[in-house]
Enzyme design. Structure first.
Site, PDB file in Angstrom:
ATOM      1  N   LYS A 201      -1.732  -9.720  18.828  1.00 59.64           N
ATOM      2  CA  LYS A 201      -2.666  -9.136  17.848  1.00 59.64           C
ATOM      3  C   LYS A 201      -2.024  -9.035  16.456  1.00 59.64           C
ATOM      4  CE  LYS A 201      -4.751  -6.468  21.600  1.00 59.64           C
ATOM      5  NZ  LYS A 201      -4.887  -5.147  22.210  1.00 59.64           N
ATOM      6  N   GLY A 360       0.251  -0.236  24.938  1.00 57.35           N
ATOM      7  CA  GLY A 360       0.456  -0.437  26.362  1.00 57.35           C
ATOM      8  C   GLY A 360       1.680  -1.288  26.651  1.00 57.35           C
TER       9      GLY A 360
HETATM   10  C1  3PG Z   1      -5.157  -1.888  23.739  1.00 52.76           C
HETATM   11  O1  3PG Z   1      -4.524  -2.248  24.720  1.00 52.76           O
HETATM   12  O2  3PG Z   1      -4.768  -2.153  22.602  1.00 52.76           O
HETATM   13  C2  3PG Z   1      -6.370  -1.042  23.920  1.00 52.76           C
HETATM   14  O3  3PG Z   1      -6.610  -0.788  25.258  1.00 52.76           O
HETATM   15  C3  3PG Z   1      -7.547  -1.665  23.246  1.00 52.76           C
HETATM   16  O4  3PG Z   1      -7.753  -2.934  23.768  1.00 52.76           O
HETATM   17  P1  3PG Z   1      -8.447  -4.077  22.876  1.00 52.76           P
HETATM   18  O5  3PG Z   1      -7.479  -4.414  21.785  1.00 52.76           O
HETATM   19  O6  3PG Z   1      -8.677  -5.214  23.824  1.00 52.76           O
HETATM   20  O7  3PG Z   1      -9.704  -3.506  22.313  1.00 52.76           O
HETATM   21 MG    MG Z   2      -2.904  -3.896  24.745  1.00 56.02          MG
END
Ligand code: 3PG
Ligand code: MG
Length: 405
Positions: A201, A360
Site C-alpha cells: 500500500k 497487521g
Molecule cells: C488493514 O489491514 O489495513 C485493515 O484491515 C484495512 O484493510 P484494507 O486496507 O483492505 O481496507
Molecule cells: Mg493489512
C-alpha cells in the site's frame, strides 16, 4: 480531542451488541492457518470487557480477489482457543442463517459472522452516511441489536457500510485505547519524531508521510518496502522490472507529486542504500545502483540501510513504524524487519522513546520476533493510524462523533 461515546458511558449489561472489529490477519494460505495475529490478541481483552453482553462480531479478511480473502472460520477458531466462553461461527452475514443465529445468541456468548466483504456493497466507499444506512445489510441487521460498537480501529479510514452505516455508534475498548495513544502523538509528540515505513500500500504510506512533513511534525521518514520502490522510481532510480511492477499504478498516478515532495524534503526522506534479493535460497545484498542490473524482487533492506535506520532511530524520541521493511514471512528476507523491531525495543528501554508499531503486518512481525512486548504500543491500525496521525478526520471517527446514541 476526539469526541465519542465510550462503551463505558453506556449500560451494556444484558444487551445484544454488534461489534465491528478488525481482525484482518496475515494468513499462511498454503497451510490454511493464521500467523501470529496481534489484532486477534487485542480482541480478546476487549471481549472480556463485554462479557455481560451477547456479542456478535462482524469483520473482514483481505479484499475480494486476493489469495487471503477467506471466510472468518479460521478467526473464529482462533478466538475460541483464546476466550473462556462459547464462540460460535456462522457462514453467513445477514441472510436467514445469520439472523437466526443472532436471535438465538445468549448473554455471555460470542457469534462470529462471515467475512463482510463477501457482500459486494461493503467494498464501496460511502461518503454519505445516510446512503449507507439504507443498504440491505444495515436495514436487516440493525433492528436485531441494542448497540453498535465501533472497534475496527484498523479500518477506521474506510467509509464502508459496516464501519459507518449503523444508526448509532459507540467506541469499543480497542478504539478507546487506540485513540488515547493517537492523542498523545498528535498533541505533543516528543521530537525528533521518526517514521519507519515499509510493506505494501505504497501510495497510502507516501501520502501519510507527506502530510506529516507538511504539518511539520515529522523529522525523518525511513523508507523501505514498496514505498521506497515507489519514491525511487519516481525520482529516476530504476529498481528493476519485478519491483517496479508492484507500484506501477501508484507511480502513474503520483509521479510528479512524489518528485516534488522529494525535492522539498529530501534531507528528511531516507531511502535504502542497499537491498536484498534471493539467490539460490540465500541473501544477496545489492547496492542501489545495481538494482536494475539484477532485475529481481527485493525482499529486505541490506546492512548499510539497517545501520543508517538504526542510528536515526536511536536518536529519536517518538518512533512510529508501519509496514515491515522486508517480506518477513520468508526466512531469507526476515533479518531487516526483526532487526528494526529490536531497535525499537531498545529505543524504548534505553532512551525512553514512545514507540508505536502499527498495522497487521508489522504487528505480526513484531510478535514473531519476540520484541512486541518491549515497545510502547502495538496499534491495530496501519493505514488508519497513519491517516489519523496526519490529522485527518477519518470516517469511523467522524461517524462516532455524529452518531452518538
Ligand atoms: C488493514 O489491514 O489495513 C485493515 O484491515 C484495512 O484493510 P484494507 O486496507 O483492505 O481496507
Ligand atoms: Mg493489512
Amino acid at each position: 480531542m476526539f469526541d465519542y461515546t465510550s462503551y463505558k458511558d453506556v449500560d451494556l449489561k444484558g444487551k445484544k451488541i454488534l461489534m465491528r472489529v478488525d481482525i484482518n490477519s496475515n494468513i499462511d494460505v498454503e497451510n490454511n492457518r493464521i500467523r501470529e495475529s496481534p489484532r486477534i490478541h487485542t480482541l480478546i481483552p476487549a471481549l472480556q470487557e463485554l462479557k455481560d453482553c451477547a456479542v456478535v462480531i462482524m469483520a473482514h479478511q483481505s479484499r475480494p480477489g486476493k489469495k487471503d480473502f477467506t471466510s472468518l472460520e479460521l478467526h473464529a477458531n482462533e478466538i475460541r482457543k483464546l476466550l473462556d466462553r462459547p464462540v460460535k461461527y456462522v457462514d453467513d452475514i445477514f441472510g436467514e442463517k445469520a439472523v437466526q443465529a443472532i436471535k438465538e445468541l445468549k448473554v455471555g456468548e460470542v457469534l462470529v459472522l462471515d467475512n463482510v466483504r463477501k457482500w459486494e456493497p461493503e467494498n464501496k466507499k460511502y461518503k454519505d452516511f445516510k446512503e449507507a444506512e439504507q443498504l440491505e445489510m444495515i436495514q436487516t441487521l440493525a433492528p436485531l441489536f441494542d448497540y453498535f460498537i465501533a472497534d475496527a480501529f484498523g479500518a477506521a479510514h474506510r467509509a464502508q457500510p459496516s464501519i459507518i452505516g449503523w444508526p448509532t455508534l459507540i467506541a469499543g475498548p480497542t478504539t478507546v485505547k487506540e485513540l488515547q495513544y493517537m492523542e498523545k502523538v498528535l498533541e505533543n509528540p516528543e521530537k525528533p519524531m521518526v517514521m519507519l515505513i515499509g510493506g505494501a500500500k505504497a501510495i497510502d504510506k507516501y501520502k501519510a508521510m507527506k502530510y506529516n512533513f507538511e504539518s511539520d511534525r515529522l523529522d525523518y521518514a525511513l523508507c523501505s518496502g514498496l514505498t521506497a520502490i515507489l519514491i525511487m522510481e519516481a525520482i529516476g532510480i530504476p529498481t528493476g522490472e519485478p519491483n517496479k511492477e508492484s507500484i506501477a499504478k501508484d507511480l502513474e498516478e503520483a509521479k510528479d507529486d512524489i518528485k516534488e515532495t522529494y525535492e522539498k524534503f529530501k534531507d528528511k526522506i531516507v531511502l535504502p542504500k542497499d537491498l536484498v534479493i534471493e539467490e539460490n535460497g540465500n541473501r544477496k545484498v545489492v547496492e542501489i545502483d545495481d538494482l536494475a542490473k539484477y532485475n529481481a524482487v527485493t525482499g529486505d533492506i541490506g546492512p548499510k540501510t539497517m545501520e543508517e535506520f538504526t542510528n536515526i532511530m536511536m536518536k529519536a524520541k517518538t518512533i512510529i513504524a508501519n509496514g515491515p521493511p522486508g517480506i518477513f514471512e520468508k526466512e531469507v528476507f526476515r533479518e531487516g524487519t526483526f532487526k528494526m523491531a529490536e531497535v525499537m525495543a531498545r529505543a524504548t528501554k534505553e532512551n525512553g522513546a514512545l514507540t508505536i508499531i502499527g498495522g497487521g503486518e508489522m504487528g505480526t512481525a513484531a510478535e514473531m520476533s519476540g520484541y512486541a512486548k518491549d515497545v510502547s504500543f502495538i496499534s491495530t491500525g496501519g493505514g488508519a493510524m497513519l491517516e489519523i496521525l496526519s490529522g485527518k478526520d477519518v470516517p469511523m471517527v467522524k461517524a462516532l462523533r455524529e452518531k452518538k446514541p
